[in-house]
Design a protein around this motif. Structure first.
Motif, PDB file in Angstrom:
ATOM      1  N   ASN A  74       0.813  -1.210   0.000  1.00 57.60           N
ATOM      2  CA  ASN A  74       0.000   0.000   0.000  1.00 57.60           C
ATOM      3  C   ASN A  74       0.850   1.264   0.000  1.00 57.60           C
ATOM      4  OD1 ASN A  74      -2.345   1.451  -0.263  1.00 57.60           O
ATOM      5  ND2 ASN A  74      -2.742   1.563   1.928  1.00 57.60           N
ATOM      6  N   GLN A  75       1.951   1.194  -0.673  1.00 56.43           N
ATOM      7  CA  GLN A  75       2.805   2.349  -0.940  1.00 56.43           C
ATOM      8  C   GLN A  75       2.958   2.405  -2.457  1.00 56.43           C
ATOM      9  OE1 GLN A  75       4.463   4.728   1.055  1.00 56.43           O
ATOM     10  NE2 GLN A  75       4.953   5.618  -0.934  1.00 56.43           N
ATOM     11  N   LEU A  76       2.783   3.577  -3.066  1.00 57.22           N
ATOM     12  CA  LEU A  76       2.959   3.678  -4.510  1.00 57.22           C
ATOM     13  C   LEU A  76       4.430   3.466  -4.856  1.00 57.22           C
ATOM     14  CD1 LEU A  76       0.703   6.728  -5.450  1.00 57.22           C
ATOM     15  CD2 LEU A  76       0.122   4.300  -5.410  1.00 57.22           C
ATOM     16  N   VAL A  77       4.671   2.561  -5.794  1.00 57.65           N
ATOM     17  CA  VAL A  77       6.030   2.185  -6.173  1.00 57.65           C
ATOM     18  C   VAL A  77       6.112   2.126  -7.691  1.00 57.65           C
ATOM     19  CG1 VAL A  77       7.814   0.404  -5.975  1.00 57.65           C
ATOM     20  CG2 VAL A  77       6.297   0.836  -4.046  1.00 57.65           C
ATOM     21  N   VAL A  78       7.223   2.633  -8.232  1.00 59.21           N
ATOM     22  CA  VAL A  78       7.458   2.600  -9.675  1.00 59.21           C
ATOM     23  C   VAL A  78       8.783   1.890  -9.958  1.00 59.21           C
ATOM     24  CG1 VAL A  78       6.115   4.695 -10.143  1.00 59.21           C
ATOM     25  CG2 VAL A  78       8.565   4.884  -9.649  1.00 59.21           C
ATOM     26  N   ALA A  79       8.967   1.505 -11.201  1.00 59.71           N
ATOM     27  CA  ALA A  79      10.215   0.872 -11.613  1.00 59.71           C
ATOM     28  C   ALA A  79      11.296   1.927 -11.763  1.00 59.71           C
ATOM     29  CB  ALA A  79      10.028   0.130 -12.930  1.00 59.71           C
ATOM     30  N   GLN A  80      12.467   1.603 -11.284  1.00 60.19           N
ATOM     31  CA  GLN A  80      13.623   2.482 -11.444  1.00 60.19           C
ATOM     32  C   GLN A  80      14.543   1.943 -12.542  1.00 60.19           C
ATOM     33  OE1 GLN A  80      16.324   2.712  -8.035  1.00 60.19           O
ATOM     34  NE2 GLN A  80      16.366   4.925  -8.333  1.00 60.19           N
ATOM     35  N   GLN A  81      14.686   0.619 -12.582  1.00 57.54           N
ATOM     36  CA  GLN A  81      15.524  -0.033 -13.592  1.00 57.54           C
ATOM     37  C   GLN A  81      15.116  -1.498 -13.669  1.00 57.54           C
ATOM     38  OE1 GLN A  81      19.773   0.406 -12.999  1.00 57.54           O
ATOM     39  NE2 GLN A  81      20.190  -1.473 -14.082  1.00 57.54           N
ATOM     40  N   ASN A  82      15.142  -2.049 -14.875  1.00 60.64           N
ATOM     41  CA  ASN A  82      14.834  -3.464 -15.083  1.00 60.64           C
ATOM     42  C   ASN A  82      15.841  -4.065 -16.052  1.00 60.64           C
ATOM     43  OD1 ASN A  82      12.439  -3.288 -13.532  1.00 60.64           O
ATOM     44  ND2 ASN A  82      11.289  -2.631 -15.314  1.00 60.64           N
ATOM     45  N   GLN A  83      16.101  -5.346 -15.874  1.00 64.80           N
ATOM     46  CA  GLN A  83      17.032  -6.067 -16.751  1.00 64.80           C
ATOM     47  C   GLN A  83      16.504  -7.487 -16.917  1.00 64.80           C
ATOM     48  OE1 GLN A  83      19.584  -8.545 -15.323  1.00 64.80           O
ATOM     49  NE2 GLN A  83      19.951  -9.048 -17.447  1.00 64.80           N
ATOM     50  N   ILE A  84      16.627  -8.035 -18.111  1.00 71.25           N
ATOM     51  CA  ILE A  84      16.132  -9.388 -18.371  1.00 71.25           C
ATOM     52  C   ILE A  84      17.164 -10.199 -19.143  1.00 71.25           C
ATOM     53  CG2 ILE A  84      14.964  -8.831 -20.550  1.00 71.25           C
ATOM     54  CD1 ILE A  84      12.618 -10.666 -19.459  1.00 71.25           C
ATOM     55  N   THR A  85      17.197 -11.478 -18.860  1.00 66.82           N
ATOM     56  CA  THR A  85      18.013 -12.426 -19.617  1.00 66.82           C
ATOM     57  C   THR A  85      17.074 -13.510 -20.137  1.00 66.82           C
ATOM     58  OG1 THR A  85      19.907 -12.030 -18.167  1.00 66.82           O
ATOM     59  CG2 THR A  85      19.951 -14.049 -19.499  1.00 66.82           C
ATOM     60  N   TYR A  86      17.069 -13.706 -21.458  1.00 67.81           N
ATOM     61  CA  TYR A  86      16.221 -14.723 -22.082  1.00 67.81           C
ATOM     62  C   TYR A  86      16.994 -16.036 -22.130  1.00 67.81           C
ATOM     63  CZ  TYR A  86      13.573 -10.620 -23.387  1.00 67.81           C
ATOM     64  OH  TYR A  86      12.863  -9.447 -23.344  1.00 67.81           O
ATOM     65  N   LEU A  87      16.347 -17.118 -21.724  1.00 69.15           N
ATOM     66  CA  LEU A  87      17.018 -18.415 -21.622  1.00 69.15           C
ATOM     67  C   LEU A  87      16.466 -19.449 -22.592  1.00 69.15           C
ATOM     68  CD1 LEU A  87      17.086 -18.491 -17.728  1.00 69.15           C
ATOM     69  CD2 LEU A  87      18.950 -17.831 -19.271  1.00 69.15           C
ATOM     70  N   SER A  88      15.169 -19.423 -22.855  1.00 68.14           N
ATOM     71  CA  SER A  88      14.563 -20.344 -23.826  1.00 68.14           C
ATOM     72  C   SER A  88      13.302 -19.689 -24.381  1.00 68.14           C
ATOM     73  CB  SER A  88      14.248 -21.704 -23.181  1.00 68.14           C
ATOM     74  OG  SER A  88      13.238 -21.586 -22.210  1.00 68.14           O
ATOM     75  N   PRO A  89      12.870 -20.095 -25.562  1.00 72.97           N
ATOM     76  CA  PRO A  89      11.729 -19.426 -26.193  1.00 72.97           C
ATOM     77  C   PRO A  89      10.383 -19.834 -25.592  1.00 72.97           C
ATOM     78  CG  PRO A  89      12.532 -21.179 -27.605  1.00 72.97           C
ATOM     79  CD  PRO A  89      13.485 -21.090 -26.447  1.00 72.97           C
ATOM     80  N   GLY A  90       9.461 -18.868 -25.639  1.00 74.14           N
ATOM     81  CA  GLY A  90       8.067 -19.169 -25.340  1.00 74.14           C
ATOM     82  C   GLY A  90       7.399 -19.623 -26.622  1.00 74.14           C
ATOM     83  N   LYS A  91       6.520 -20.598 -26.520  1.00 71.59           N
ATOM     84  CA  LYS A  91       5.902 -21.202 -27.708  1.00 71.59           C
ATOM     85  C   LYS A  91       4.432 -20.817 -27.821  1.00 71.59           C
ATOM     86  CE  LYS A  91       8.925 -25.031 -26.650  1.00 71.59           C
ATOM     87  NZ  LYS A  91       8.974 -26.328 -25.991  1.00 71.59           N
ATOM     88  N   GLU A  92       3.937 -20.763 -29.037  1.00 73.76           N
ATOM     89  CA  GLU A  92       2.535 -20.437 -29.276  1.00 73.76           C
ATOM     90  C   GLU A  92       1.629 -21.393 -28.507  1.00 73.76           C
ATOM     91  OE1 GLU A  92      -0.671 -19.699 -32.882  1.00 73.76           O
ATOM     92  OE2 GLU A  92       1.347 -20.375 -33.390  1.00 73.76           O
ATOM     93  N   GLY A  93       0.645 -20.835 -27.819  1.00 72.37           N
ATOM     94  CA  GLY A  93      -0.319 -21.625 -27.065  1.00 72.37           C
ATOM     95  C   GLY A  93       0.134 -21.988 -25.659  1.00 72.37           C
ATOM     96  N   GLU A  94       1.382 -21.735 -25.345  1.00 71.08           N
ATOM     97  CA  GLU A  94       1.938 -22.092 -24.040  1.00 71.08           C
ATOM     98  C   GLU A  94       1.578 -21.039 -22.990  1.00 71.08           C
ATOM     99  OE1 GLU A  94       6.220 -23.581 -22.412  1.00 71.08           O
ATOM    100  OE2 GLU A  94       6.282 -21.955 -23.882  1.00 71.08           O
ATOM    101  N   VAL A  95       1.294 -21.495 -21.780  1.00 77.94           N
ATOM    102  CA  VAL A  95       1.073 -20.589 -20.663  1.00 77.94           C
ATOM    103  C   VAL A  95       2.419 -20.326 -19.991  1.00 77.94           C
ATOM    104  CG1 VAL A  95      -0.054 -20.237 -18.432  1.00 77.94           C
ATOM    105  CG2 VAL A  95      -1.282 -21.407 -20.279  1.00 77.94           C
ATOM    106  N   LEU A  96       2.813 -19.055 -19.979  1.00 73.59           N
ATOM    107  CA  LEU A  96       4.033 -18.650 -19.281  1.00 73.59           C
ATOM    108  C   LEU A  96       3.652 -18.158 -17.888  1.00 73.59           C
ATOM    109  CD1 LEU A  96       5.906 -16.646 -22.078  1.00 73.59           C
ATOM    110  CD2 LEU A  96       6.119 -19.073 -21.478  1.00 73.59           C
ATOM    111  N   THR A  97       4.505 -18.442 -16.912  1.00 72.45           N
ATOM    112  CA  THR A  97       4.272 -18.026 -15.535  1.00 72.45           C
ATOM    113  C   THR A  97       5.440 -17.179 -15.059  1.00 72.45           C
ATOM    114  OG1 THR A  97       3.007 -20.035 -15.062  1.00 72.45           O
ATOM    115  CG2 THR A  97       3.884 -18.833 -13.166  1.00 72.45           C
ATOM    116  N   ALA A  98       5.135 -16.005 -14.518  1.00 76.65           N
ATOM    117  CA  ALA A  98       6.155 -15.114 -13.962  1.00 76.65           C
ATOM    118  C   ALA A  98       5.963 -15.063 -12.452  1.00 76.65           C
ATOM    119  CB  ALA A  98       6.033 -13.719 -14.555  1.00 76.65           C
ATOM    120  N   THR A  99       6.998 -15.447 -11.727  1.00 75.20           N
ATOM    121  CA  THR A  99       6.953 -15.440 -10.266  1.00 75.20           C
ATOM    122  C   THR A  99       7.945 -14.406  -9.755  1.00 75.20           C
ATOM    123  OG1 THR A  99       6.382 -17.791 -10.290  1.00 75.20           O
ATOM    124  CG2 THR A  99       7.177 -16.871  -8.199  1.00 75.20           C
ATOM    125  N   ALA A 100       7.418 -13.357  -9.124  1.00 80.55           N
ATOM    126  CA  ALA A 100       8.235 -12.261  -8.609  1.00 80.55           C
ATOM    127  C   ALA A 100       8.401 -12.417  -7.103  1.00 80.55           C
ATOM    128  CB  ALA A 100       7.569 -10.920  -8.911  1.00 80.55           C
TER     129      ALA A 100
END
Length: 146
Positions: A74-100
């Motif tokens: 319950n505190q307003l928070v914004v992104a300051q910086q983000n970085q991503i590394t791709y390891l394998s492809p996502g495929k059509e029809g596949e459900v991707l899950t992001a766990t933060a």
């Protein structure tokens, strides 16, 4: 109000005002203080020229999970910086899950790690987000001594 109830209320309010995440078919499947899990099905219109999920959509899924995790107090928070590394492809029809998950939160700054996985459990991407709190809350709340 418990920390879990606070996190849920923040997520519900943010999601109701969010056009991007639901517009891409994302759903929040878990939320709590400092963590969030979101899913997204890879649609045909999300495929790049190699016929795999465009990295921008994977980034957006990870960024949305990051946003809900760091806004769960319950505190307003914004992104300051983000970085991503791709390891394998996502495929059509596949459900991707992001766990933060929250790695660190001190003062106005936070560090969150997001793991994006495919349906088979393989790692699709690793994302690190740095957050910064700003003035304001998602909803009015009296000070508590929790």
């Amino acid at each position: 109000m418990t920390p879990q109830m606070r996190a849920r209320k923040c997520a519900d309010l943010m999601f109701a005002s969010d056009s991007a995440s639901p517009g891409l078919g994302m759903a929040i499947t878990d939320i709590g203080p400092g963590h969030a899990t979101m899913t997204m099905t890879v649609r045909q219109d999300m495929l790049n020229g190699h016929r795999i999920c465009h990295g921008g959509f994977i980034f957006t899924l990870a960024d949305s999970a990051f946003a809900f995790a760091c806004n769960s107090y319950n505190q307003l928070v914004v992104a300051q910086q983000n970085q991503i590394t791709y390891l394998s492809p996502g495929k059509e029809g596949e459900v991707l899950t992001a766990t933060a998950t929250e790695a660190s939160r001190s003062g106005r700054s936070g560090v969150y790690d997001v793991r994006v996985t495919g349906e088979d459990g393989r790692a699709v991407a690793l994302f690190r987000g740095l957050s910064r709190s700003v003035k304001g809350q998602h909803f009015p709340e009296e000070e508590t001594t929790e």
